[in-house]
Each structure stands twice: as structure tokens, then as C-alpha cells.
Design an enzyme around this catalytic site. Sequence first.
Site, PDB file in Angstrom:
ATOM      1  N   GLN A 112      29.869  -5.663 -11.858  1.00  0.00           N
ATOM      2  CA  GLN A 112      28.606  -5.561 -12.590  1.00  0.00           C
ATOM      3  C   GLN A 112      27.858  -6.894 -12.654  1.00  0.00           C
ATOM      4  OE1 GLN A 112      30.608  -3.274 -15.969  1.00  0.00           O
ATOM      5  NE2 GLN A 112      28.484  -2.581 -16.076  1.00  0.00           N
ATOM      6  N   HIS A 153      34.361   1.608 -12.364  1.00  0.00           N
ATOM      7  CA  HIS A 153      33.448   0.634 -11.738  1.00  0.00           C
ATOM      8  C   HIS A 153      34.111  -0.061 -10.551  1.00  0.00           C
ATOM      9  CE1 HIS A 153      29.687   0.361 -13.860  1.00  0.00           C
ATOM     10  NE2 HIS A 153      30.280   0.308 -15.042  1.00  0.00           N
ATOM     11  N   GLY A 164      32.700  -3.626 -22.663  1.00  0.00           N
ATOM     12  CA  GLY A 164      33.462  -3.715 -21.421  1.00  0.00           C
ATOM     13  C   GLY A 164      32.558  -4.159 -20.288  1.00  0.00           C
ATOM     14  N   HIS A 189      36.436   3.874 -17.867  1.00  0.00           N
ATOM     15  CA  HIS A 189      35.049   3.611 -17.459  1.00  0.00           C
ATOM     16  C   HIS A 189      34.984   2.365 -16.574  1.00  0.00           C
ATOM     17  CE1 HIS A 189      30.577   3.356 -18.439  1.00  0.00           C
ATOM     18  NE2 HIS A 189      30.838   2.132 -17.993  1.00  0.00           N
ATOM     19  N   GLU A 190      35.640   1.279 -17.012  1.00  0.00           N
ATOM     20  CA  GLU A 190      35.583   0.017 -16.256  1.00  0.00           C
ATOM     21  C   GLU A 190      36.391   0.091 -14.954  1.00  0.00           C
ATOM     22  OE1 GLU A 190      33.322  -1.968 -17.048  1.00  0.00           O
ATOM     23  OE2 GLU A 190      32.949  -1.219 -19.057  1.00  0.00           O
ATOM     24  N   CYS A 216      26.375   2.224 -20.410  1.00  0.00           N
ATOM     25  CA  CYS A 216      26.804   1.254 -19.406  1.00  0.00           C
ATOM     26  C   CYS A 216      25.784   0.127 -19.337  1.00  0.00           C
ATOM     27  CB  CYS A 216      26.917   1.955 -18.053  1.00  0.00           C
ATOM     28  SG  CYS A 216      27.447   0.879 -16.719  1.00  0.00           S
ATOM     29  N   LEU A 217      26.279  -1.102 -19.282  1.00  0.00           N
ATOM     30  CA  LEU A 217      25.379  -2.256 -19.193  1.00  0.00           C
ATOM     31  C   LEU A 217      24.565  -2.237 -17.905  1.00  0.00           C
ATOM     32  CD1 LEU A 217      27.710  -5.063 -20.610  1.00  0.00           C
ATOM     33  CD2 LEU A 217      25.930  -3.773 -21.801  1.00  0.00           C
TER      34      LEU A 217
END
Length: 171
Positions: free
Chosen positions: A51, A140, A46, A136-137, A94-95
Site C-alpha cells: 500500500q 493485500h 492496518g 484483510h492485510e 481500506c486506506l
Amino acid sequence: MTIKPLIILPDPILRQASKPIERVDADLQGLADDMLETMYDAPGIGLAAIQIGVPRRMLVIDVSREGEEKQPQVFINPEIVKSSDERSVYEEGCLSIPDYYAEVERPAVVSVKFLDRNGKEQTVEADGLLATCLQHEIDHLNGVLFIDYISRLKREMVIKKFTKAAKSKAL
């Protein structure tokens, strides 16, 4: 398609709330393609536009397993319209917070209203990994990180570690 550089903690842009998308056009579809390319390259399941430094309410997800055909999904202006009382716990990463993982408890099932990559309104009922990934996304997009769900002590340690790493890279 272009692989974009990822924004990494402690960059303050990650705490910024993203703005709604007014219209779906070729530029936005190109951004979605770049986001998917960036997510696959990372590799991740994701990615929110913030991000890669774009404060717009769009995210991409692909929860297909390794060896399965890719199933990329684009969510524009996603909004959780319903969530279950039942909870589930997943180990999240997380990236934007590389190589750090923690268990996070979230609603087990969510209903999400969004526009697809063609601007058509959709609703998806998600459970399991997809439900966790969507939450989660979407977090963000609201300036919330998964480390906000862990203890204050652990969160402060993670932020301190990434702040130190960012300072040493800047030298």
C-alpha cells in the site's frame, strides 16, 4: 520515521502479489517504522507494504482502541495456517480505498504464522477485529482487495468512481 504516500485504487500495483522477505535487518525494521507512522497518520488500524508501493510480504497492525496505549504489531511473511468454519461479518474499509466501507464475511478465528520485527518465528491465534484485520492485510499481500468480497455490481461502481477520480487528478 517517514510518512509514506499511500497507493490508491485503481493503481495496478495493488493487484500485485508481494514477494517473501529473505532476511530481517535494520532497513526492514526502518520500513516497519515508516509503515506504522504512515498507518497512524492516515489514520488506520492496518497497512500492508504494497500500500506504500513496496511489494514485500510485511504488514503492520494496531487494533488498540482510541485512548488506549498503542500496541503496534509487525508481521513479516505472514501466513494463515488455520481458519475456523465459524464466520464473522465486519464493516471493512481500506486506506487504499478511502471513504468506502462494506460488510465482509470472513472466518471468525485464524491462526497466523509469521516472523516478528526481530526475525523470530511466531504464531498468533486471532479472533474479532484482529482476525479480520490480519485477513484483510494478508489479502493485500496476495493482490486481493476487500471489494473483491462484495457483489460484482458494487465492486465495478467503486472501481469506476476511483478511476474517474484518478483521471481528474491527473489533468
